[in-house]
Design a protein around this motif. Structure first.
Motif: not given
Length: 286
Positions: A174-175, A178, A181-182, A206-207, A209-210
């Motif tokens: 998940a990190d 994230d 995405v950043r 998770h992807a 939701s991000a």
């Protein structure tokens, strides 16, 4: 998604492969399925006890297998095989092919179905645009699907400026999503094959939701990852051997690469630059 053809042109083993496709089977159930394909011509006439003995499993396992396929029990499954897939007297015996040949023939059929699916290039072209526009481009594939993800990422990195392979699970997955995405990622490509790891389903949830658009290559449109995918393109796996064969998902990955290249204006220049560098370094012997 399986293309239906004229059933009389298919042998018993091919018809059994159609019956099994799209179902998530346990290792014991896959063993039964494998046995049924090997004994395709005789299966409609075997009792549950006889099939259990041939497959080396318990009789209740055969019953549970029939229920997993959507039947009330083994008698209903056997009745279905007798009614829907009878062996015609003049039909060549499928047993003329050994189990290895049957596995290859089943994969050829999977590729034919993929070719039929690609008659509408719209979904692949849409996926290509999404993947080309994502900077960076995370590519996810765990366990059985890791080789598909790694192969795609290897070639994609030759034309896409920033490809990030996600082929290891764990708490950092998940990190890494994230972080992509950043860095500006807008889409994620996932290869999802049986048996579907829980981590993949959770990672896709998770992807999304991000804020990522999820493009998925899966063995079935009804795979567990479907509800967490914005665009899912199915490519069936072969189940005729002890371990799945994934020729169709691999080829679909190459097709997606082609579609992505079509939306990367500098893709050809990047390839030529790589070839020049490879020649200067003596990278290949050919």
């Amino acid at each position: 998604m399986r293309m239906k053809g004229d059933g009389m042109s298919e042998g018993p083993a091919a018809r059994l492969q159609q019956l099994f496709e799209g179902h998530r089977l346990t290792p014991t159930q896959r063993r039964i399925a494998h046995c049924m394909v090997r004994q395709a011509a005789d299966v409609p006439f075997l009792s549950s006890v006889e099939l259990a003995e041939l497959a080396g499993v318990s009789q209740p396992s055969v019953t549970r297998f029939a229920v997993a396929l959507g039947f009330d029990g083994y008698p209903a499954l056997r009745r279905h095989l007798r009614e829907v897939a009878p062996v015609a007297a003049d039909e060549p015996a499928e047993t003329s092919y050994n189990e290895y040949q049957q596995a290859v023939r089943a994969e050829i059929e999977n590729l034919q179905h993929l070719a039929g699916l690609l008659a509408d290039p719209g979904p692949v072209e849409n996926a290509g645009r999404l993947l080309a526009a994502s900077r960076p481009l995370p590519v996810l594939g765990l366990r059985a699907a890791s080789s598909q993800a790694r192969g795609f990422a290897y070639f994609a990195a030759k034309v896409h400026p920033d490809v990030r392979l996600l082929d290891e699970g764990g708490t950092m997955l998940a990190d890494r999503i994230d972080a992509a995405v950043r860095a500006g990622a807008s889409a994620l490509l996932c290869f999802a094959l049986p048996r579907h790891p829980r981590e993949v389903v959770e990672a896709l949830a998770h992807a999304r939701s991000a804020g990522l658009t999820v493009v998925t290559v899966a063995d079935s449109a009804f795979a567990p990852v479907a509800k967490h995918s914005d665009l899912l393109i199915p490519a069936a796996v072969g189940t005729g051997l002890a371990f799945d064969t994934a020729c169709a998902p691999m080829l679909l990955g190459r097709v997606l690469l082609e579609a992505m290249c079509d939306d990367l204006p500098d893709a050809q220049a990047r390839l030529e630059e790589f070839d020049a560098g490879a020649a200067a370094r003596g990278l290949f012997v050919e």
